[in-house]
Design a protein around this motif. Structure first.
Motif, PDB file in Angstrom:
ATOM      1  N   LEU A  13      33.913  33.453  40.573  1.00 16.34           N
ATOM      2  CA  LEU A  13      33.887  34.155  41.818  1.00 16.34           C
ATOM      3  C   LEU A  13      34.232  35.662  41.773  1.00 16.34           C
ATOM      4  N   GLY A  14      35.262  35.864  40.594  1.00 17.53           N
ATOM      5  CA  GLY A  14      35.857  37.208  40.356  1.00 17.53           C
ATOM      6  C   GLY A  14      34.512  38.164  40.079  1.00 17.53           C
ATOM      7  N   PRO A  15      33.728  37.623  38.918  1.00 20.43           N
ATOM      8  CA  PRO A  15      32.658  38.476  38.468  1.00 20.43           C
ATOM      9  C   PRO A  15      31.466  38.601  39.543  1.00 20.43           C
ATOM     10  N   TRP A  16      31.396  37.619  40.400  1.00 21.50           N
ATOM     11  CA  TRP A  16      30.502  37.623  41.166  1.00 21.50           C
ATOM     12  C   TRP A  16      30.565  38.545  42.407  1.00 21.50           C
ATOM     13  N   ALA A  17      31.934  38.883  42.525  1.00 18.76           N
ATOM     14  CA  ALA A  17      32.523  39.836  43.635  1.00 18.76           C
ATOM     15  C   ALA A  17      32.409  41.119  43.276  1.00 18.76           C
ATOM     16  N   MET A  18      32.041  41.476  41.937  1.00 17.40           N
ATOM     17  CA  MET A  18      32.200  43.100  41.355  1.00 17.40           C
ATOM     18  C   MET A  18      30.795  43.741  41.940  1.00 17.40           C
ATOM     19  N   GLY A  19      29.755  43.122  41.702  1.00 20.47           N
ATOM     20  CA  GLY A  19      28.551  43.647  42.228  1.00 20.47           C
ATOM     21  C   GLY A  19      28.663  44.289  43.832  1.00 20.47           C
ATOM     22  N   PRO A  20      29.077  43.515  44.677  1.00 16.19           N
ATOM     23  CA  PRO A  20      29.146  44.112  46.062  1.00 16.19           C
ATOM     24  C   PRO A  20      30.379  45.180  45.979  1.00 16.19           C
ATOM     25  N   ILE A  21      31.638  44.726  45.443  1.00 16.65           N
ATOM     26  CA  ILE A  21      32.531  45.677  45.307  1.00 16.65           C
ATOM     27  C   ILE A  21      32.234  47.154  44.958  1.00 16.65           C
ATOM     28  N   MET A  22      31.389  47.042  43.633  1.00 12.43           N
ATOM     29  CA  MET A  22      31.025  48.360  43.033  1.00 12.43           C
ATOM     30  C   MET A  22      29.964  48.854  44.048  1.00 12.43           C
ATOM     31  N   GLN A  26      33.684  51.098  45.699  1.00  9.83           N
ATOM     32  CA  GLN A  26      35.213  50.674  45.639  1.00  9.83           C
ATOM     33  C   GLN A  26      35.533  50.587  44.140  1.00  9.83           C
ATOM     34  N   SER A  27      34.633  50.939  43.181  1.00 11.63           N
ATOM     35  CA  SER A  27      35.167  50.875  41.940  1.00 11.63           C
ATOM     36  C   SER A  27      36.408  51.516  41.663  1.00 11.63           C
ATOM     37  N   GLY A  28      37.388  50.981  41.023  1.00 15.15           N
ATOM     38  CA  GLY A  28      38.730  51.359  40.519  1.00 15.15           C
ATOM     39  C   GLY A  28      39.738  51.225  41.545  1.00 15.15           C
ATOM     40  N   SER A  29      39.136  50.604  42.873  1.00 15.76           N
ATOM     41  CA  SER A  29      40.187  50.125  43.797  1.00 15.76           C
ATOM     42  C   SER A  29      41.221  49.209  43.427  1.00 15.76           C
ATOM     43  N   GLU A  30      41.757  48.755  44.392  1.00 14.10           N
ATOM     44  CA  GLU A  30      42.493  47.500  44.369  1.00 14.10           C
ATOM     45  C   GLU A  30      42.022  46.197  44.402  1.00 14.10           C
ATOM     46  N   LEU A  31      40.927  46.473  45.194  1.00 13.77           N
ATOM     47  CA  LEU A  31      40.076  45.187  45.474  1.00 13.77           C
ATOM     48  C   LEU A  31      39.264  44.923  44.030  1.00 13.77           C
ATOM     49  N   TYR A  37      41.422  40.451  37.987  1.00 11.32           N
ATOM     50  CA  TYR A  37      42.698  39.889  37.845  1.00 11.32           C
ATOM     51  C   TYR A  37      42.466  38.040  38.315  1.00 11.32           C
ATOM     52  N   PHE A  38      41.600  37.989  39.382  1.00  7.26           N
ATOM     53  CA  PHE A  38      41.231  36.885  39.808  1.00  7.26           C
ATOM     54  C   PHE A  38      40.519  35.873  38.835  1.00  7.26           C
ATOM     55  N   TYR A  39      39.629  36.549  38.152  1.00 10.82           N
ATOM     56  CA  TYR A  39      38.785  36.059  37.082  1.00 10.82           C
ATOM     57  C   TYR A  39      39.723  35.572  35.832  1.00 10.82           C
ATOM     58  N   LEU A  40      40.646  36.522  35.652  1.00  5.46           N
ATOM     59  CA  LEU A  40      41.360  36.306  34.179  1.00  5.46           C
ATOM     60  C   LEU A  40      42.537  35.111  34.711  1.00  5.46           C
ATOM     61  N   PRO A  85      48.010  29.454  44.176  1.00  2.00           N
ATOM     62  CA  PRO A  85      48.916  30.620  44.906  1.00  2.00           C
ATOM     63  C   PRO A  85      49.369  31.553  43.847  1.00  2.00           C
ATOM     64  N   ALA A  86      49.461  30.971  42.518  1.00  2.63           N
ATOM     65  CA  ALA A  86      50.164  31.715  41.254  1.00  2.63           C
ATOM     66  C   ALA A  86      49.268  32.950  41.023  1.00  2.63           C
ATOM     67  N   TYR A  87      48.104  33.098  41.650  1.00  4.76           N
ATOM     68  CA  TYR A  87      47.318  34.256  41.742  1.00  4.76           C
ATOM     69  C   TYR A  87      47.944  35.306  42.075  1.00  4.76           C
ATOM     70  N   LEU A  88      48.649  35.238  43.131  1.00  8.35           N
ATOM     71  CA  LEU A  88      49.104  36.340  43.896  1.00  8.35           C
ATOM     72  C   LEU A  88      50.239  37.049  42.781  1.00  8.35           C
ATOM     73  N   LEU A  89      50.713  36.432  41.818  1.00  8.58           N
ATOM     74  CA  LEU A  89      51.550  37.044  40.858  1.00  8.58           C
ATOM     75  C   LEU A  89      50.552  38.200  40.169  1.00  8.58           C
ATOM     76  N   SER A  90      49.291  38.073  39.997  1.00  8.13           N
ATOM     77  CA  SER A  90      48.535  38.993  39.639  1.00  8.13           C
ATOM     78  C   SER A  90      48.278  40.347  40.256  1.00  8.13           C
ATOM     79  N   VAL A  91      48.833  40.131  41.609  1.00  6.39           N
ATOM     80  CA  VAL A  91      48.308  41.225  42.551  1.00  6.39           C
ATOM     81  C   VAL A  91      49.728  42.040  43.090  1.00  6.39           C
ATOM     82  N   LEU A  92      50.539  41.765  42.503  1.00  3.21           N
ATOM     83  CA  LEU A  92      51.906  42.039  42.685  1.00  3.21           C
ATOM     84  C   LEU A  92      52.131  43.768  42.260  1.00  3.21           C
TER      85      LEU A  92
END
Length: 279
Positions: A13-22, A26-31, A37-40, A85-92
């Motif tokens: 879902l992380g790579p799939w989301a990159m298209g709409p985000i860019m 919003q390239s370079g944004s927090e999202l 980081y979601f993908y990783l 929920p450990a994904y949240l560690l990647s957004v701190l």
């Protein structure tokens, strides 16, 4: 193994989301970075980790080792449900609300508890399990276990605002962590597993030299990455000729693994030749 496949699909879902985000500028944004980081996260802590754990439990079941099913189920549940929920560690790094720190910290703590449960599970049979492996593969397996332990302790440490911000500012720690998981935990366990199954061998001198070079380079790069991060943290500055040292150690990684696999090809050819002669 089903959980591993679930996390593999979820991570996509992380790579799939990159298209709409860019596409929405919003390239370079927090999202943008949080999608990466979601993908990783679900690749490293989900797909990779649960695949290795699946192979570990396959070994225990295949060789009919007696272990506590209660501990086994508890370990799986702690690991699976805390991984989400450990994904949240990647957004701190983006300094979210205090509740996000609390949830991420609780997930990291649950994973450390899961690690303790796993140690209690394998403690009665650890000698029998290690006896399945040769000297080299046993050493590599122990290194993988050490990397696995360090992975969860590091995640727990980054649950605090100070450490989360420090890791974001000093990317040496992030790179070192990713290498620790992918090379130190996943790759080394797979090599030990392959050796235990007889698919690769450490009997040839070239294979031992190659693997020795690979392991030395891995440990050296980890020390160098984390040491450089600590130096900047303490305000000491850059390590002299840091990039040259890192380049030299990094070159040893592919050279070492190439020597190891050349030895495996030679072994395979020798076995085929012996088979033809026997016929």
């Amino acid at each position: 193994m089903k959980a591993a496949l679930f996390f593999l699909v979820l991570s996509s879902l992380g790579p799939w989301a990159m298209g709409p985000i860019m596409a929405t500028g919003q390239s370079g944004s927090e999202l943008y970075f949080n999608a990466i980081y979601f993908y990783l996260h679900f690749q490293y802590n989900g797909w990779f980790t649960f695949t290795v754990l699946g192979l570990l439990f396959w070994l225990l079941e295949h060789y009919k080792f007696s272990f506590s099913p209660k501990y086994g189920r508890l370990f799986f549940r702690l690991m699976f449900w805390s991984c989400l929920p450990a994904y949240l560690l990647s957004v701190l790094w983006s300094k979210p609300a205090a509740a996000v720190y609390a949830i991420g910290g609780a997930a990291a703590l649950a994973q450390v508890i899961g690690l303790v449960v796993l140690l209690l599970l394998v403690k009665p049979i650890n000698k029998q399990v290690l006896a399945l492996f040769g000297n080299w593969s046993r050493f590599i397996l122990i290194l993988a276990g050490m990397a696995f332990t360090a992975k969860f302790l590091m995640q727990l440490a980054t649950a605090t605002p100070y450490m989360a911000n420090l890791v974001y500012r000093l990317r040496f720690f992030i790179i070192g962590y990713l290498h620790l998981v992918l090379i130190g935990f996943v790759s080394l366990f797979m090599l030990a597993f392959f050796a235990q199954q007889g698919w690769v061998s450490f009997k040839q001198g070239m294979s031992r030299w190659g693997m020795g070079m690979f392991l030395a380079a891995f440990v050296g790069t980890e020390i160098l990455l984390f040491l450089q991060g600590i130096f900047f943290w303490l305000g000491v500055g850059a390590i002299p000729v840091y990039h040259k040292l890192l380049f030299g150690l990094s070159i040893s990684l592919p050279v070492g693994i190439l020597l190891f696999f050349v030895a495996q090809v030679r072994r395979e050819k020798a076995c085929l030749s012996e088979g033809k002669v026997a016929k």
